[in-house]
Design an enzyme around this catalytic site. Structure first.
Site, PDB file in Angstrom:
ATOM      1  N   ASP A 118     -14.332   0.190  32.816  1.00  0.00           N
ATOM      2  CA  ASP A 118     -15.645  -0.194  33.230  1.00  0.00           C
ATOM      3  C   ASP A 118     -16.132   0.783  34.134  1.00  0.00           C
ATOM      4  OD1 ASP A 118     -15.616  -2.948  33.024  1.00  0.00           O
ATOM      5  OD2 ASP A 118     -15.745  -3.887  34.963  1.00  0.00           O
ATOM      6  N   TYR A 153     -22.773  -5.702  30.074  1.00  0.00           N
ATOM      7  CA  TYR A 153     -22.339  -6.055  30.935  1.00  0.00           C
ATOM      8  C   TYR A 153     -23.079  -6.421  32.404  1.00  0.00           C
ATOM      9  CZ  TYR A 153     -19.917  -2.453  34.460  1.00  0.00           C
ATOM     10  OH  TYR A 153     -18.838  -2.519  35.340  1.00  0.00           O
ATOM     11  N   GLU A 181      -9.676  -1.787  31.313  1.00  0.00           N
ATOM     12  CA  GLU A 181      -9.172  -1.662  32.997  1.00  0.00           C
ATOM     13  C   GLU A 181      -8.989  -3.527  32.795  1.00  0.00           C
ATOM     14  OE1 GLU A 181     -12.552  -2.831  36.495  1.00  0.00           O
ATOM     15  OE2 GLU A 181     -12.746  -1.487  34.939  1.00  0.00           O
TER      16      GLU A 181
END
Length: 751
Positions: free
Chosen positions: A104, A309, A8
């Site tokens: 992601d 994350y 990403e």
């Protein structure tokens, strides 16, 4: 043949490339013997604007609404078109036989990759990398266990449906309101209910009428006792005469102890962080906005790789993470954490359902440290603050509960009930991590987790606290049941009821996460859905929603409190009632979850949203409301000549053209980081013509040129990093320098 890895962001792509031994830099990608790693820049592709479907939509016209595309079109975003071309070139290389999606791991991340593949027309087989951190270890393990890309088709359909539904409702409603009332008005199924929540709180504050309340305390046997209502248990009353009467009756009386209760209390750690909880704490402690916290977390995740994350809505970890806990603790065993971590490393890790639960882990587990060793010197001050919050929470769940003995005394005098409370701490437990002096972080968790912004029940006559008077804990002497204690003093206490507090970003995030109490509907099923689907927006989008409300000048900030602007108040009167309800987004999220799980159809959902959009536009067209600019200035727009509007941005004051097609805006003042030399508050930098001046609320003024000269004279511009480098250089200097060499030649005689 080679595999093309699509990440990403460039930073993540570089990490993956390094782990996969890809070293050759090519246009928009990095190549190795078995893999080619390329990247998006966020979204490279998006849904086409209305004019992309029909040129007639270029002109905003109420009669052309609603706009409903027969076939959805994707367009390349102009700002990132070059990278899209680079990615497309790699997708169609003849030596590439499969695509590995490494964006992601979530709904929006899936959309980023799939839209690129759809727009380019690439139909090669896909695999999915699904990881929660970007450490070398996590990347290696992820590539060793790649998932079948088809497993995430339903997740993509849910993401695509969300984007199309928001386009239909948001763009059509915004155009309809703007055209109808000739003003820049925007609405959406998340931002409008959020605005309505802030406005509802404002209305409560304005309608609130303070009342006087009274209580009574007395001293007896070296203990401070509080009067308590026998039936309600309240420590206060609105009846002043009743309190005065009781006070009079206590003269010369004794308190007879009727009950002595001792109980052991165990208070566990508050649990691991999800993004919303972290954003709340960062706003309360440091004043960081939700967006700032997310950006800082993203850097700690992507660049420093020390936290997992960030866009997670789970506060639990799975059982698969438990074996890695010690390794994570070793990685952050530095500085202030050294007094807590070694003790945990000596013995087996104790876990429990309070933070380890596979069923409560969604796409990602809670935010915790990675196995990557930490280098605090490489972090900014803001990054260290967020890192510190996460590490202390992580360590705290591994520590024992906070334990104390609660003693409650009850006594009678003059036919009335009196109480006293005392507390003896047995074990500090996890609270040791939050004691005063620990990196300036003092935790303010009360024993029953009453957050200072959510205490009590809304609507109480005593305001928004659990009780008007909070009974303070005190050290109690050994008092037995039946003891008669002479009353040495009795005092009446008083106060005024307070309205609910205005929202801050921290409390607004709480309201967005749990908006059930703001629902008009009493439908239990709807309330349950709203609770299960995580409220208004998602952990990944709430920060952007709040920023959008600021950017659209629908809310403004005064200090740390949020206020609805005149524009926002008027918009809520003009927007269809349905769009203001949290129930709408709850229903959407429930349907999107079904699509993601494979139990719902995306085509059916979009068909229903299309019908709903048509109803909304008809309601706006037939409405008879009005909109009036009450912030017009006498300044004229340099482009179109119309009068400019004075608006407050989040950290600035601006002049904006009232004509949405003109779009002119000019910043006339902004809050700077420069501190006033008198009161040390942040000063505002005001621009007038070509000259800029710092102005403080205390009255201090200083021209920018004079400020720069003063700061240069004071030695400003020397950063903490510069000082550290200088000190290190001094430390590393050899002792036998020229001066030392000269001294070495001098002979001294001992006498």
């Amino acid at each position: 043949m080679k595999s093309l890895v699509l990440a990403e962001k460039p930073s993540v792509a570089r990490d993956i490339a390094r782990v996969l031994n890809c070293r050759k830099n090519i246009s928009g990608a990095i190549e190795g013997s078995s893999y080619i790693v390329t990247w998006a820049l966020g979204h490279l592709v998006t849904l086409a604007d209305p004019e992309g479907y029909d040129k007639k939509y270029k002109e905003w016209n109420l009669s052309s609404l609603p706009m409903v595309p027969q076939k959805w079109e994707l367009v390349v975003i102009k700002q990132t078109a070059k990278q899209y071309s680079n990615v497309k070139a790699q997708l169609f290389r003849k030596d590439v036989d499969q695509i590995i999606i490494a964006t992601d791991a979530g709904r929006e991340g899936e959309l980023v990759a799939r839209w690129i593949l759809d727009k380019s027309g690439c139909r090669k087989p896909i695999k999915r990398l699904w990881i929660s951190s970007v450490t070398d270890k996590a990347i290696r393990e992820g590539f060793a266990h790649l998932k079948d890309g088809r497993k995430y088709n339903d997740l993509y359909h849910a993401a695509k449906s969300r984007a199309e539904a928001d386009w239909l409702v948001g763009i059509n409603s915004t155009r309809a309101l703007t055209c109808k009332y000739n003003a820049q008005l925007s609405c959406g199924r998340v931002q409008t209910p959020t605005l309505a929540i802030i406005a509802a709180r404002e209305a409560e504050i304005h309608s609130f009428k303070p009342e006087d309340y009274y209580g009574l305390t007395c001293l007896a046997g070296g203990v401070k006792w509080s009067w308590q209502h026998k039936k309600s248990g309240s420590l206060s009353t609105f009846q002043k005469d009743a309190i005065e009467n009781i006070r009079g009756l206590l003269k010369g009386q004794h308190l007879t102890v009727t009950e002595v209760t001792r109980s052991e209390r165990h208070v566990p750690s508050p649990g691991l962080y999800d993004l919303t909880e972290l954003q709340r704490d960062a706003n309360r402690r440091f004043g960081f906005s939700a967006k700032e916290t997310l950006n800082i977390m993203q850097r700690l995740y992507e660049n420093h790789k020390v936290l997992t994350y960030p866009r997670t809505d789970s506060r639990y970890i799975g059982s698969d993470i438990v074996p890695t806990i010690k390794e994570r603790l070793k990685a952050c065993n530095i500085g202030p954490y050294r007094q807590f971590i070694p003790e945990l490393l000596k013995a087996p890790i104790k876990t429990g359902k309070s933070f380890v639960d596979d069923k409560k882990v969604s796409d990602h587990h809670a935010i915790i440290p990675t196995e990557e060793y930490v280098q605090p010197d490489h972090m900014t001050n803001e990054e260290r603050k967020i890192y510190d919050l996460v590490i202390r929470r992580f360590i705290s769940v591994l520590y024992p509960a906070f334990e104390y003995e609660q003693t409650t005394l009850k006594a009678a005098a003059a036919g009335e009930l009196f109480t006293a409370k005392g507390k003896v701490v047995k074990k500090t437990g996890w609270k040791a991590l939050y004691e005063a002096g620990a990196d300036n972080l003092k935790d303010d968790f009360s024993d029953d987790y009453e957050d200072d912004y959510e205490s009590g029940s809304a609507g109480s006559r005593f305001g928004y606290k659990a009780d008007t008077f909070r009974q303070a804990s005190q050290t109690l002497p050994d008092i037995k049941k039946g003891a008669a204690l002479p009353i040495s003093r009795a005092d009446m206490t008083s106060g005024k009821t307070k309205p609910p507090a205005r929202f801050t970003e921290a409390t607004l995030l709480s309201a967005m996460e749990n908006p059930v109490k703001y629902m008009q509907s009493k439908d239990k099923a709807a309330r349950k859905i709203l609770g299960e689907t995580g409220g208004l927006g998602t952990v990944a989008t709430r920060a952007d929603i709040i920023e959008k409300l600021f950017h659209s000048f629908l809310i403004e900030k005064k200090g740390n409190e949020l206020f609805v602007t005149s524009k926002g108040t008027q918009l809520l009167k003009l927007v269809p009632e349905d769009l203001k309800k949290p129930e709408l987004t709850a229903a959407w999220e429930a349907r999107l979850s079904q699509i993601a799980e494979g139990s719902g159809k995306d085509t059916e959902f979009i068909r229903e949203i299309t019908h709903y959009t048509q109803e909304l536009i008809e309601e706006i067209k037939s409405a008879d409301g009005t909109f009036r600019h009450d912030n017009l200035t006498n300044s004229k727009c340099p482009r179109c000549g119309k009068r400019l509007l004075a608006v407050n941005g989040k950290n600035s004051r601006l002049l904006v053209c009232q004509d949405r097609e003109c779009g002119y805006r000019e910043t006339i003042a902004r809050t700077s980081n420069a501190r006033c030399p008198n009161c040390h508050k942040k000063m505002e930098l005001i621009k007038k013509g070509d000259e800029e001046t710092f102005v403080c609320a205390c009255g201090y003024k200083e021209k920018l040129s004079a400020f720069k000269a003063r700061r240069e004279k004071e030695g400003a511009g020397v950063t903490k990093k510069d000082v550290q480098k200088y000190l290190k250089k001094q430390k590393d200097e050899p002792v036998n320098n020229a001066f030392a060499a000269a001294l070495s030649g001098i002979k001294l005689n001992d006498k």
